[in-house]
Design a protein around this motif. Structure first.
Motif, PDB file in Angstrom:
ATOM      1  N   PHE A   1      42.741  47.866  35.241  1.00  0.00           N
ATOM      2  CA  PHE A   1      42.929  48.689  34.050  1.00  0.00           C
ATOM      3  C   PHE A   1      43.653  49.977  34.417  1.00  0.00           C
ATOM      4  N   SER A   2      44.568  50.398  33.546  1.00  0.00           N
ATOM      5  CA  SER A   2      45.298  51.636  33.820  1.00  0.00           C
ATOM      6  C   SER A   2      45.203  52.645  32.685  1.00  0.00           C
ATOM      7  N   SER A   3      44.426  52.364  31.658  1.00  0.00           N
ATOM      8  CA  SER A   3      44.261  53.328  30.565  1.00  0.00           C
ATOM      9  C   SER A   3      42.866  53.156  29.967  1.00  0.00           C
ATOM     10  N   PRO A   4      42.291  54.214  29.418  1.00  0.00           N
ATOM     11  CA  PRO A   4      40.930  54.110  28.873  1.00  0.00           C
ATOM     12  C   PRO A   4      40.841  53.250  27.620  1.00  0.00           C
ATOM     13  N   ILE A   5      41.939  53.129  26.879  1.00  0.00           N
ATOM     14  CA  ILE A   5      41.958  52.296  25.676  1.00  0.00           C
ATOM     15  C   ILE A   5      42.819  51.070  25.952  1.00  0.00           C
ATOM     16  N   SER A   6      42.239  49.904  25.811  1.00  0.00           N
ATOM     17  CA  SER A   6      42.961  48.652  26.049  1.00  0.00           C
ATOM     18  C   SER A   6      42.611  47.661  24.944  1.00  0.00           C
ATOM     19  N   PHE A   7      43.223  46.479  25.024  1.00  0.00           N
ATOM     20  CA  PHE A   7      42.997  45.434  24.035  1.00  0.00           C
ATOM     21  C   PHE A   7      42.066  44.372  24.601  1.00  0.00           C
ATOM     22  N   LEU A   8      41.230  43.833  23.747  1.00  0.00           N
ATOM     23  CA  LEU A   8      40.341  42.727  24.107  1.00  0.00           C
ATOM     24  C   LEU A   8      40.692  41.516  23.257  1.00  0.00           C
ATOM     25  N   GLY A   9      40.833  40.372  23.908  1.00  0.00           N
ATOM     26  CA  GLY A   9      41.014  39.113  23.205  1.00  0.00           C
ATOM     27  C   GLY A   9      40.071  38.083  23.798  1.00  0.00           C
TER      28      GLY A   9
END
Length: 354
Positions: free
Chosen positions: A147-155
């Motif tokens: 991970f490289s950012s605190p907000i990411s996408f989940l699928g």
């Protein structure tokens, strides 16, 4: 006296509104349920440098509220009975210093594939947003290349087997394949794939008997389509972002009520690879489509016909699309391009079928 009359009038209006609400609810004939599920699994090390980070076993839970509307209009949306819902989940990656945890909220879609008096088989899918409390930092957390950012996408996609104890209670067993990534918006972006085995309990607030709706015959005609995508991507070695454009032309033919096969041509124009003009990357693809009424979840396997020398070494890539036919022949949705288990980017899509 005036106060009493006014109160009576207000009471009548409230009673009328309450009766109208109850009438609407009774006519809607919705199935409503809450679910609580515990999950435990493992992390897939999809590249050699991820093996040291993939030795822990993630665990977590989710809370889920879902509604299934039994009327013909909603049934026609996917030619099946289906739950729509919202899910709150929390996953601990059992490595607090490096990987931390993920808290996510997702919209879900769960069509019923088969059922009898006690058993039900369904396929839960969901897309959402995750907050990660640990992510890559060149100084404080250089080991976390998932991970490289605190907000990411989940699928995620999750086959489920449900056993009903009564009209009000049931339990289910699930196997979920989860993917968290920022869609290539920031690097490094290996993304995490983590399957989870789940055991859950469902409480039904409303559970009317499902009616019988007539299914449309399977079409044997070829369906042509064109879709276009747009996103942005970081220029290598820079924080600047450049557009990435996509265009696809293809066709498919149904082989069952929910499945179709096809192929076509996919073209990507990536300004982040070439600063002066877009790097054009044409590819041919074969595709599988899961068709649920107005929903089309397709998976394309594409072979590059041409790509820049300074680009990916892989000869193939995948594109996953979720499209919804918002109008008669116009669809809106999202897609994700990936090389193996590594997501490259996500984009917004608009499509037209003919």
């Amino acid at each position: 006296m005036d106060h009493k009359v006014g109160l009576t009038g207000m009471g009548k209006r409230l009673l009328f509104l309450a009766a109208l609400f109850l009438w609407a609810e009774s006519n809607a004939q919705s199935v409503k349920r809450f679910s609580l599920e515990g999950q435990y699994g493992f992390i897939i090390p999809h590249s050699p440098e991820l093996k040291p980070l993939s030795e822990s076993n993630p665990y977590g839970f989710n809370l889920h509220y879902q509604v299934l509307k039994t009327d013909k209009t909603n049934w026609d949306a996917c030619a099946c009975f289906h739950f729509l819902g919202i899910q709150l989940s929390h996953y601990n990656f059992a490595n607090p210093a490096v990987l931390g945890s993920a808290t996510s909220i997702s919209g879900t879609f769960e069509p019923i594939l088969w059922q009898n008096n006690r058993l039900r088989i369904s396929l839960l899918t969901g897309v959402g947003v995750s907050y990660l409390n640990e992510y890559f930092d060149a100084i404080e957390n250089p080991d976390n290349i998932f991970f490289s950012s605190p907000i990411s996408f989940l699928g995620f996609v999750s086959p489920k087997l449900e056993y009903r104890f009564s009209d009000a209670w049931s339990a289910h067993l699930s196997f979920a394949y989860n993917h968290i990534s920022n869609g290539g918006q920031r690097q490094p972006n290996k993304g995490m794939n983590f399957p989870l085995l789940g055991l859950g309990l469902n409480s039904y607030l409303q559970n009317p008997e499902l009616p019988s709706h007539e299914k449309a015959p399977i079409s044997k005609n070829w369906v042509g389509y064109i879709d276009a995508g747009f996103t942005t991507s970081e220029v290598t070695g820079s924080t600047a972002r450049k557009p990435v454009l996509g265009l696809a032309l293809g066709a498919y033919r149904s082989v069952s009520r929910i499945n179709a096969l096809g192929g076509g041509l996919d073209i990507v124009g990536d300004y982040a690879v070439s600063n002066e003009s877009p790097a054009l990357m044409p590819a041919v693809f074969v595709a599988n489509h899961f068709l649920f009424g107005k929903f089309d979840f397709s998976q394309r396997m594409a072979l590059y016909l041409h790509k820049p020398d300074n680009y990916q070494t892989a000869a193939f890539y995948q594109r996953y699309l979720l499209m919804y036919r918002a109008f008669r022949n116009v669809s809106l949705g999202v897609s994700m391009k990936a090389h193996g288990h590594v997501a490259e980017h996500m984009d917004l899509r608009i499509g037209y079928r003919f």
